[in-house]
Design a protein around this motif. Structure first.
Motif, PDB file in Angstrom:
ATOM      1  N   THR A 113       0.835  -1.195   0.000  1.00 38.70           N
ATOM      2  CA  THR A 113       0.000   0.000   0.000  1.00 38.70           C
ATOM      3  C   THR A 113       0.870   1.245   0.000  1.00 38.70           C
ATOM      4  OG1 THR A 113      -1.517  -1.310   1.305  1.00 38.70           O
ATOM      5  CG2 THR A 113      -2.022   0.998   1.078  1.00 38.70           C
ATOM      6  N   ALA A 114       1.918   1.223   0.828  1.00 39.10           N
ATOM      7  CA  ALA A 114       2.852   2.346   0.867  1.00 39.10           C
ATOM      8  C   ALA A 114       3.501   2.514  -0.499  1.00 39.10           C
ATOM      9  CB  ALA A 114       3.909   2.113   1.933  1.00 39.10           C
ATOM     10  N   ALA A 115       3.892   1.407  -1.100  1.00 30.63           N
ATOM     11  CA  ALA A 115       4.578   1.465  -2.388  1.00 30.63           C
ATOM     12  C   ALA A 115       3.720   2.135  -3.442  1.00 30.63           C
ATOM     13  CB  ALA A 115       4.951   0.055  -2.839  1.00 30.63           C
ATOM     14  N   THR A 116       2.420   1.792  -3.477  1.00 31.14           N
ATOM     15  CA  THR A 116       1.581   2.358  -4.525  1.00 31.14           C
ATOM     16  C   THR A 116       1.422   3.867  -4.331  1.00 31.14           C
ATOM     17  OG1 THR A 116      -0.390   1.841  -3.255  1.00 31.14           O
ATOM     18  CG2 THR A 116       0.244   0.271  -4.932  1.00 31.14           C
ATOM     19  N   PHE A 117       1.282   4.285  -3.097  1.00 30.64           N
ATOM     20  CA  PHE A 117       1.089   5.723  -2.888  1.00 30.64           C
ATOM     21  C   PHE A 117       2.370   6.512  -3.147  1.00 30.64           C
ATOM     22  CE2 PHE A 117      -2.817   4.459  -0.621  1.00 30.64           C
ATOM     23  CZ  PHE A 117      -3.688   5.287  -1.307  1.00 30.64           C
ATOM     24  N   ILE A 118       3.514   5.948  -2.742  1.00 32.32           N
ATOM     25  CA  ILE A 118       4.774   6.630  -3.039  1.00 32.32           C
ATOM     26  C   ILE A 118       4.928   6.740  -4.550  1.00 32.32           C
ATOM     27  CG2 ILE A 118       7.290   6.419  -2.943  1.00 32.32           C
ATOM     28  CD1 ILE A 118       7.062   5.279  -0.199  1.00 32.32           C
ATOM     29  N   SER A 119       4.630   5.642  -5.224  1.00 26.99           N
ATOM     30  CA  SER A 119       4.759   5.621  -6.668  1.00 26.99           C
ATOM     31  C   SER A 119       3.813   6.641  -7.318  1.00 26.99           C
ATOM     32  CB  SER A 119       4.455   4.209  -7.161  1.00 26.99           C
ATOM     33  OG  SER A 119       4.226   4.199  -8.527  1.00 26.99           O
ATOM     34  N   TYR A 120       2.595   6.689  -6.797  1.00 30.58           N
ATOM     35  CA  TYR A 120       1.609   7.622  -7.341  1.00 30.58           C
ATOM     36  C   TYR A 120       2.080   9.061  -7.158  1.00 30.58           C
ATOM     37  CZ  TYR A 120      -2.946   9.757  -8.291  1.00 30.58           C
ATOM     38  OH  TYR A 120      -3.960  10.502  -8.824  1.00 30.58           O
ATOM     39  N   ALA A 121       2.545   9.366  -5.939  1.00 32.42           N
ATOM     40  CA  ALA A 121       2.987  10.728  -5.650  1.00 32.42           C
ATOM     41  C   ALA A 121       4.187  11.096  -6.523  1.00 32.42           C
ATOM     42  CB  ALA A 121       3.352  10.847  -4.171  1.00 32.42           C
ATOM     43  N   GLU A 122       5.102  10.165  -6.670  1.00 30.20           N
ATOM     44  CA  GLU A 122       6.284  10.401  -7.494  1.00 30.20           C
ATOM     45  C   GLU A 122       5.869  10.686  -8.935  1.00 30.20           C
ATOM     46  OE1 GLU A 122       8.939  11.199  -5.567  1.00 30.20           O
ATOM     47  OE2 GLU A 122       9.672  11.127  -7.619  1.00 30.20           O
ATOM     48  N   ALA A 123       4.935   9.853  -9.426  1.00 33.29           N
ATOM     49  CA  ALA A 123       4.499  10.015 -10.808  1.00 33.29           C
ATOM     50  C   ALA A 123       3.854  11.378 -11.009  1.00 33.29           C
ATOM     51  CB  ALA A 123       3.522   8.900 -11.174  1.00 33.29           C
ATOM     52  N   LYS A 124       3.031  11.759 -10.040  1.00 28.88           N
ATOM     53  CA  LYS A 124       2.334  13.025 -10.165  1.00 28.88           C
ATOM     54  C   LYS A 124       3.322  14.190 -10.143  1.00 28.88           C
ATOM     55  CE  LYS A 124      -1.379  15.744  -8.145  1.00 28.88           C
ATOM     56  NZ  LYS A 124      -2.357  15.878  -7.078  1.00 28.88           N
ATOM     57  N   ARG A 125       4.316  14.035  -9.274  1.00 30.28           N
ATOM     58  CA  ARG A 125       5.279  15.108  -9.102  1.00 30.28           C
ATOM     59  C   ARG A 125       6.136  15.292 -10.363  1.00 30.28           C
ATOM     60  NH1 ARG A 125      10.037  15.900  -6.894  1.00 30.28           N
ATOM     61  NH2 ARG A 125      10.455  13.689  -6.758  1.00 30.28           N
ATOM     62  N   SER A 126       6.512  14.161 -10.957  1.00 30.93           N
ATOM     63  CA  SER A 126       7.472  14.260 -12.046  1.00 30.93           C
ATOM     64  C   SER A 126       6.805  14.273 -13.420  1.00 30.93           C
ATOM     65  CB  SER A 126       8.470  13.105 -11.958  1.00 30.93           C
ATOM     66  OG  SER A 126       7.785  11.888 -12.057  1.00 30.93           O
ATOM     67  N   SER A 127       5.478  14.185 -13.449  1.00 34.54           N
ATOM     68  CA  SER A 127       4.823  14.066 -14.749  1.00 34.54           C
ATOM     69  C   SER A 127       4.576  15.429 -15.396  1.00 34.54           C
ATOM     70  CB  SER A 127       3.491  13.344 -14.582  1.00 34.54           C
ATOM     71  OG  SER A 127       2.767  13.415 -15.780  1.00 34.54           O
ATOM     72  N   LYS A 128       4.569  15.401 -16.718  1.00 34.49           N
ATOM     73  CA  LYS A 128       4.197  16.601 -17.463  1.00 34.49           C
ATOM     74  C   LYS A 128       2.697  16.834 -17.350  1.00 34.49           C
ATOM     75  CE  LYS A 128       6.340  14.748 -20.844  1.00 34.49           C
ATOM     76  NZ  LYS A 128       6.782  14.208 -22.120  1.00 34.49           N
ATOM     77  N   ARG A 129       1.964  15.728 -17.063  1.00 37.49           N
ATOM     78  CA  ARG A 129       0.503  15.821 -17.016  1.00 37.49           C
ATOM     79  C   ARG A 129      -0.003  15.938 -15.587  1.00 37.49           C
ATOM     80  NH1 ARG A 129       2.013  11.514 -20.111  1.00 37.49           N
ATOM     81  NH2 ARG A 129       1.800  11.788 -22.370  1.00 37.49           N
ATOM     82  N   SER A 130       0.849  16.475 -14.735  1.00 35.49           N
ATOM     83  CA  SER A 130       0.559  16.539 -13.305  1.00 35.49           C
ATOM     84  C   SER A 130      -0.860  17.030 -13.002  1.00 35.49           C
ATOM     85  CB  SER A 130       1.587  17.444 -12.636  1.00 35.49           C
ATOM     86  OG  SER A 130       1.552  17.261 -11.270  1.00 35.49           O
ATOM     87  N   ASP A 131      -1.313  18.006 -13.763  1.00 31.95           N
ATOM     88  CA  ASP A 131      -2.620  18.607 -13.476  1.00 31.95           C
ATOM     89  C   ASP A 131      -3.771  17.648 -13.771  1.00 31.95           C
ATOM     90  OD1 ASP A 131      -1.340  20.851 -12.763  1.00 31.95           O
ATOM     91  OD2 ASP A 131      -1.550  21.844 -14.727  1.00 31.95           O
ATOM     92  N   GLU A 132      -3.502  16.675 -14.621  1.00 29.45           N
ATOM     93  CA  GLU A 132      -4.567  15.747 -15.001  1.00 29.45           C
ATOM     94  C   GLU A 132      -4.780  14.651 -13.962  1.00 29.45           C
ATOM     95  OE1 GLU A 132      -6.420  16.177 -17.767  1.00 29.45           O
ATOM     96  OE2 GLU A 132      -5.304  18.062 -17.844  1.00 29.45           O
ATOM     97  N   PHE A 133      -3.829  14.492 -13.054  1.00 28.80           N
ATOM     98  CA  PHE A 133      -3.932  13.413 -12.062  1.00 28.80           C
ATOM     99  C   PHE A 133      -5.176  13.595 -11.204  1.00 28.80           C
ATOM    100  CE2 PHE A 133      -0.134  10.619 -11.651  1.00 28.80           C
ATOM    101  CZ  PHE A 133       0.488  11.016 -12.818  1.00 28.80           C
ATOM    102  N   GLY A 134      -5.851  12.481 -10.982  1.00 24.17           N
ATOM    103  CA  GLY A 134      -7.063  12.532 -10.172  1.00 24.17           C
ATOM    104  C   GLY A 134      -8.300  12.787 -11.014  1.00 24.17           C
ATOM    105  N   LYS A 135      -8.090  13.076 -12.297  1.00 29.45           N
ATOM    106  CA  LYS A 135      -9.242  13.311 -13.157  1.00 29.45           C
ATOM    107  C   LYS A 135      -9.375  12.206 -14.195  1.00 29.45           C
ATOM    108  CE  LYS A 135      -8.289  18.274 -12.917  1.00 29.45           C
ATOM    109  NZ  LYS A 135      -7.581  19.291 -13.713  1.00 29.45           N
TER     110      LYS A 135
END
Lengths: 313, 498
Positions: free
Chosen positions: B271-293
């Motif tokens: 569970t920790a791994a998925t959230f760390i991964s999600y946060a990392e992806a959101k932080r480093s992505s060009k599409r950061s604003d699209e996350f969660g939508k």
């Protein structure tokens, strides 16, 4: 409408007649064996192997259920409140039945059980990592006088904790005890060099390459004939972990007798002996009467030990 | 070891083993998809069957269940807004919005391919580097674990859409829930309100089932939606074209690395791994604003990571005999029953077992793809059931799942209460994901802190003297400061990822 007395009598005898063979024919439906720890764990493995043999001997289906939590007391409490009809039984270790009732305010105590038989018993060993500077128990005792020896085990009050208190007392030293969630976490800390000593069963030698320094039994074990008992180097200290088969108190005598003889048969079965050897669990059988006496003694002894350690007010 | 491959393949080439892998994959995906019934329940249900099987088949069955159940959780996360397993809690964040946009088929495609990739990636890691990685895991002690958990908690900020305060509030509630029950350091129970049955604490599964599944049921019952506004038009299974994947390969790789690495550390959890991964992806992505939508990268980050944990978690299990998570703990017991002693000697004494496990995992991961393809058809058909029937089913499965985890009836009550609380929280816009993070990490957070303090004799400075821990803490500070500092730096360089 008036109900004739004869009908009432008939009904009563009918029920009585129906009830009597129910005991003679025991078991005639599925038996539930509760194990108060998680599937695949230290209690579950011998428990399931045992249940498998009992199933064959009793000729009834046995369903193993794992009810976990709070040192096994959640499951034990459930079982102690279950109907004592022989269809609700439990495979429980020493801690759940003889130390936890002293530590926690459990709804059950030593009087809540009809002990059926003792199935397995293992002595604890003093273990250090393979690369530890302590090669013998004497070196460990010397070391503990000049430097801090960090030891680890499950939460305070666990059998491992009590075992280590006994070792410290025997050697006249003190250890620094770091509580862990379970024995797997302790192994990790030991292998990583953050914990210097623990008490464990014999299989830790093979699983983790730990070195046994002493056995907490009254005599040396055939597994490690070179490993001394604590009595040879200090005060005698014995700490065993056992697993027994229990029914809730009030179970009919015939049923308990039937279970007890089935148990004696089960532990002697070659298939059981072989399976237990595979998982490195020594079989140690005590019959119903012997086990009842042993259980009463253990309950009282462990209560005293916990009071001495200040874990019970 | 590879010279044993022909022997191992010959061993595996039996009908029994092959059926075990197929049955395990199907069964695992199905149980994983049912809300409340996760990896551990699936393994426990299969446990009695393994007694009468050969060791090879038994291990094959359990490994197949293990990796497919983690995948199965994503199906319900995407389709009904309820993670089938805690590991899929982060999949909900983008999976369900995507399904609401009528792209359920695509979402399942992303999830399946990411899962298969994550699983295979971690398998490679397991094969190539198990012994050396196991050694790394060992040096990750209490203090390092504490630092990592603090880092993971910063994810709360990244997964709380809208109000950060509400996210932090939910995170704190999760942490508190994790404190109820046994106190490892003293052996006593606390915060159990005098209720004996609560002495074992709250179980993550029962709370999760309440917060996600039951609250959904309650809300739909209380506020009936327009029945004609069913958005799930595109059912089935569709993999996005390569052009869509190409720009997301980096995220896929990064998430697989994070998942494998965290899997290797015993006790940190998927569970920790998925959230760390999600946060990392959101932080480093060009599409950061699209996350969660409904951004596919969000699904990839979660699903690649949670399946990558499976291979990672097997590293300490097989190489050290120390289970990496709840699922591997059950497996360890079964291995013992079959006379296989996992641990340092496995590689030398029974290398064929290890190699057999690798081959099994490989086949199971490949099968997942087909299970996903066929399963998606079946599952989406379920969604066409009248809502009242579907929700009743969800309610029933959730409660059974909450009970089955550890056989404690109080967990059913906990789930219902969590469901009511969850429904209320949704109405006021407090996100659920941070609560899951808090609860999943709370136990390890507290234990590693208190054990660490015992080891350093109560000194926090001692924590900073551990190089790995210090490195992670510096990283944590940087991640927190990034939203403020990032825009100030020119040119806006990308942060390095770990």
């Amino acid at each position: 409408m008036r109900i004739p007395a004869s009908v009432v009598m008939g009904l009563v005898t009918g029920i009585a007649v129906a009830a009597a063979p129910a005991q003679a024919d025991y078991p005639e439906r599925t038996i539930n064996v509760m194990i108060p720890f998680s599937a695949g764990g230290g209690t579950d493995v011998p428990g399931r192997l045992f249940a498998q043999e009992m199933e064959k001997i009793l000729g009834a289906n046995i369903v193993v259920s794992n009810v976990q939590g709070a040192g096994g007391t959640i499951g034990a409490t459930q079982l102690s409140k279950a109907k004592p009809d022989g269809y609700n039984l439990g495979f429980m270790p020493v801690g759940t039945t003889t130390t936890q009732p002293h530590i926690r305010k459990t709804a059950y105590n030593d009087k809540s059980w009809e002990p059926i038989c003792l199935v397995s018993q293992s002595a604890q060993y003093v273990f250090v990592p393979e690369d530890s500077p302590y090669k013998t128990i004497q070196e460990l005792a010397e070391g503990a006088k000049t430097e801090t020896v960090i030891t680890g085990g499950p939460p305070p009050g666990s059998l491992h904790h009590l075992g280590q208190l006994a070792v410290a007392k025997s050697l006249g030293v003190e250890f620094k005890y770091i509580p862990h969630q379970g024995i797997n976490q302790v192994a990790k800390s030991m292998l990583g060099g953050r914990v210097h000593m623990t008490t464990f069963f014999a299989d830790a030698a093979e699983r983790f390459n730990f070195r046994p320094l002493a056995v907490l039994a009254s005599e040396r074990s055939s597994n490690f004939p070179d490993v001394p008992t604590l009595a040879e180097v200090g005060e005698p200290a014995v700490s065993v972990v056992w697993f027994g088969f229990f029914a809730p108190a009030g179970v009919p005598d015939e049923v308990a007798g039937k279970l007890s003889s089935a148990c004696g048969e089960a532990v002697a079965k070659p298939s059981f002996v072989e399976a237990m050897a595979k998982v490195k669990r020594p079989i140690h059988y005590l019959s119903r009467d012997e086990f009842a006496a042993f259980f009463a003694e253990q309950y009282q002894q462990n209560g005293e030990l916990l009071r001495e350690a200040g874990l019970v007010k | 070891m590879l010279e044993l491959l022909p022997t191992v393949l010959a061993q595996l080439a039996s009908i029994e083993v092959f059926l075990a892998i197929i049955a395990g994959t199907l069964f695992g995906s199905l149980i994983g998809a049912l809300p409340g019934m996760g990896t551990v329940v699936a393994l426990i249900v299969a446990l009695p069957f393994t007694f009468s099987m050969t060791s090879t088949a038994a291990i094959a069955l359990l490994l197949a269940i293990y990796c497919s159940s983690v995948y199965g959780g994503s199906i319900s996360a995407i389709l009904i807004n309820t993670p089938g397993t805690p590991q899929s809690a982060a999949t909900v964040l983008d999976g369900f919005p995507m399904a609401q946009q009528g792209k359920a088929d695509l979402a399942l495609g992303w999830a399946t391919v990411a899962s298969v990739f994550g699983g295979l990636f971690s398998l490679v890691v397991l094969v190539v580097a198990a012994p050396s990685l196991a050694a790394v895991g060992l040096h990750f002690g209490q203090i390092e674990t504490f630092a990592l958990i603090v880092f993971a908690l910063t994810c709360i900020a990244w997964v709380s859409r809208g109000s950060t305060i509400k996210g932090l509030l939910a995170g704190a509630m999760g942490l508190f829930l994790a404190m109820v029950g046994p106190d490892v350091m003293t052996g006593f129970s606390r915060f159990h309100f005098g209720v004996f049955e609560l002495q074992g604490g709250f179980h993550l599964i029962s709370v999760l089932v309440g917060l996600f599944a039951l609250s959904e049921v309650f809300i739909r019952a209380a506020i009936p939606e327009d029945t004609d506004a069913k958005p799930l038009t595109n059912v089935g299974f569709r993999v996005a074209p390569w052009s869509e994947w190409k720009s997301r390969i980096r995220c896929l790789l990064q998430s697989s690395v994070i998942g494998s690495f965290i899997g290797v550390l015993p006790g940190t959890g998927a569970t920790a791994a998925t959230f760390i991964s999600y946060a990392e992806a959101k932080r480093s992505s060009k599409r950061s604003d699209e996350f969660g939508k409904g951004e596919p990268e969000g699904i990839i980050a979660s699903e690649a990571a949670n399946n990558a944990v499976t291979g990672g978690a097997l590293v300490p299990t097989l190489a050290l005999g120390i289970p990496g998570d709840g699922g591997t703990a059950v497996m360890l017991g079964v291995l013992l029953i079959h006379g296989v002693i996992p641990g340092v000697q496995l590689l030398t004494v029974q290398p064929e077992i290890l190699l057999g496990a690798f081959v099994t995992l490989f086949i199971a991961n490949i099968l997942l793809f087909f299970v996903g393809m066929l399963g998606a058809q079946a599952f989406t058909r379920l969604l066409r059931l009248p809502e009242s029937l579907l929700m009743t089913g969800v309610l029933l499965m959730s409660l059974v799942g909450a009970f089955a985890v550890r056989g404690n009836p109080v967990d059913v009550i906990v789930a219902v209460v969590a469901g009511i609380v969850g429904a209320l929280l949704r109405l006021v816009g407090i996100p659920m994901a941070p609560m899951v993070i808090g609860m999943a990490l709370g136990g390890t957070f507290e234990e590693s802190l208190r054990q660490g303090l015992m080891l350093t004799d109560g000194s926090f400075i001692g924590f900073l003297q551990q190089p790995i821990a210090l490195g992670i803490m510096i990283l944590t500070v940087l991640v927190i400061a990034w939203p403020v500092l990032g825009p100030q730096l020119k040119p806006p360089g990308k942060p390095r990822t770990g």
